[in-house]
Write a protein that holds these residues in place. Structure first.
Motif, PDB file in Angstrom:
ATOM      1  N   UNK A  87       7.551 -11.924  -1.257  1.00  0.00           N
ATOM      2  CA  UNK A  87       7.258 -10.532  -0.934  1.00  0.00           C
ATOM      3  C   UNK A  87       8.399  -9.651  -1.432  1.00  0.00           C
ATOM      4  N   UNK A  88       8.066  -8.535  -2.054  1.00  0.00           N
ATOM      5  CA  UNK A  88       9.066  -7.587  -2.535  1.00  0.00           C
ATOM      6  C   UNK A  88       8.748  -6.207  -1.975  1.00  0.00           C
ATOM      7  N   UNK A  89       9.711  -5.324  -2.060  1.00  0.00           N
ATOM      8  CA  UNK A  89       9.529  -3.959  -1.561  1.00  0.00           C
ATOM      9  C   UNK A  89      10.043  -2.975  -2.598  1.00  0.00           C
ATOM     10  N   UNK A  95       5.003  -5.447  -1.444  1.00  0.00           N
ATOM     11  CA  UNK A  95       4.109  -6.137  -2.369  1.00  0.00           C
ATOM     12  C   UNK A  95       4.079  -7.600  -1.939  1.00  0.00           C
ATOM     13  N   UNK A  96       2.896  -8.078  -1.540  1.00  0.00           N
ATOM     14  CA  UNK A  96       2.745  -9.435  -1.005  1.00  0.00           C
ATOM     15  C   UNK A  96       1.792 -10.206  -1.906  1.00  0.00           C
ATOM     16  N   UNK A 120       0.308  -8.773   7.623  1.00  0.00           N
ATOM     17  CA  UNK A 120       0.721  -7.694   6.720  1.00  0.00           C
ATOM     18  C   UNK A 120       1.583  -6.652   7.415  1.00  0.00           C
ATOM     19  N   UNK A 121       1.878  -6.888   8.703  1.00  0.00           N
ATOM     20  CA  UNK A 121       2.736  -5.964   9.441  1.00  0.00           C
ATOM     21  C   UNK A 121       2.059  -4.674   9.833  1.00  0.00           C
ATOM     22  N   UNK A 122       0.722  -4.676   9.931  1.00  0.00           N
ATOM     23  CA  UNK A 122      -0.010  -3.457  10.261  1.00  0.00           C
ATOM     24  C   UNK A 122       0.010  -3.224  11.770  1.00  0.00           C
ATOM     25  N   UNK A 123       0.175  -1.994  12.217  1.00  0.00           N
ATOM     26  CA  UNK A 123       0.099  -1.699  13.662  1.00  0.00           C
ATOM     27  C   UNK A 123      -1.334  -1.861  14.154  1.00  0.00           C
ATOM     28  N   UNK A 124      -1.491  -2.422  15.329  1.00  0.00           N
ATOM     29  CA  UNK A 124      -2.815  -2.649  15.898  1.00  0.00           C
ATOM     30  C   UNK A 124      -3.091  -1.635  17.000  1.00  0.00           C
ATOM     31  N   UNK A 145      -1.248  -5.648  -2.805  1.00  0.00           N
ATOM     32  CA  UNK A 145      -1.362  -6.427  -4.032  1.00  0.00           C
ATOM     33  C   UNK A 145      -1.523  -7.919  -3.827  1.00  0.00           C
ATOM     34  N   UNK A 146      -2.261  -8.320  -2.795  1.00  0.00           N
ATOM     35  CA  UNK A 146      -2.474  -9.753  -2.561  1.00  0.00           C
ATOM     36  C   UNK A 146      -3.238 -10.351  -3.728  1.00  0.00           C
TER      37      UNK A 146
END
Length: 302
Positions: A87-89, A95-96, A120-124, A145-146
């Motif tokens: 994973x990059x940022x 970008x995963x 993906x670290x998304x808030x729920x 970008x999976x």
């Protein structure tokens, strides 16, 4: 460092030769650390994953099913591949390329989407409806970008009833078609049985097997690689047919259990001053194989 006369460390890999000169406590830490051993089936699996990763996007993508007994190296292969494509940022955007998610122990489409969003670290949001979760998951999968979706513990799909199993298998088809990225399922034989129950999925998922180990040339090479990676000051004579049969019998044939046994013996070798894995240091370990551990636990329950 420990003081010891100059000795021949040519039985070790170059990196391990330097470690062999460290004090016992530091060497034990290195012995217990994770290590990658590139045995032939693992290398083959990695090559297959690389081929899929580079596959051009199209409507019907090829998929892969990595199947083997518990503790036989599946997760380590996936982790090795994931580290190759980290994973990059950039500009506050992650970008995963390889997203790994675990199949929930109680499978359902909703719980799987939750697992995807968490990965993906998304808030729920509380009480989020399934259609909203689905659209959010698909949007994020595209945004980050999976290029490959890995589903570990896929055999858990069989823990659900027939309706939930069918819903999840339909979801796999939907994700493959919608995202146009390869899917990789990872699990035990039951994962293969789950995929095989759907004709369309069975044709899309190519199985790659990681069987139990046997005393053959691949096994001798594996044992030699382990021996060369442990920072012990004497050669460990474990890459032989007799020793292979003995080790596989105690570890019951999986690479994970074999590694636990060899690590325990290497620690005993360093602590005792024996400095090699042999029958003496193997007898010093407190290692118990899976069946023996089960029997011990059952006796304690009685």
């Amino acid at each position: 460092m420990d003081e010891f006369p100059a000795i021949d460390l040519s039985h070790l890999l170059p990196a391990a030769q330097g470690l062999a000169r460290l004090p016992v406590a530091e060497r034990i830490q290195r012995i217990r650390a994770d290590r990658w051993i590139g045995y032939p089936r693992a290398v083959e699996a990695l090559n297959r994953l690389e081929t899929l990763f580079a596959w051009p996007s199209k409507q019907r993508m090829p998929n892969l099913l990595l199947v083997g007994p518990t503790n036989n190296g599946k997760s380590m292969i996936i982790e090795k591949f994931r580290r190759t494509h980290p994973t990059t940022s950039r500009d506050d955007q992650e970008h995963i390329p390889v997203l790994c998610v675990q199949m929930p122990s109680e499978p359902s489409v909703t719980r799987f989407y939750v697992a995807l969003l968490v990965a993906m670290g998304a808030p729920l949001r509380p009480r989020q409806r399934l259609p909203e979760m689905e659209q959010l998951a698909l949007s994020l999968l595209r945004r980050v970008g999976v290029r490959m979706l890995v589903i570990d513990e896929l055999h858990n799909v069989l823990a659900g009833n027939s309706v939930s199993r069918r819903e999840f298998l339909n979801l796999l088809r939907f994700l493959g078609n919608e995202l146009r990225v390869p899917l990789v399922g990872v699990g035990t034989r039951e994962a293969y049985l789950a995929i095989r129950s759907d004709d369309q999925l069975e044709n899309r998922f190519e199985p790659v097997m990681l069987p139990l180990w046997e005393a053959n040339d691949d096994c001798y090479s594996l044992l030699a690689s382990f021996a060369a990676s442990f920072p012990l000051r004497r050669s460990s004579p474990i890459a032989t047919p007799d020793m292979a049969r003995y080790l596989l019998t105690r570890s019951e044939g999986t690479i994970g259990e074999l590694a636990h046994l060899l690590i325990a013996a290497a620690v005993a070798a360093a602590e005792s001053g024996e400095e090699a894995i042999n029958h003496r240091t193997l007898s010093m370990t407190d290692y118990a194989g899976p069946s023996e551990r089960r029997r011990q636990f059952e006796r304690e329950l009685m």
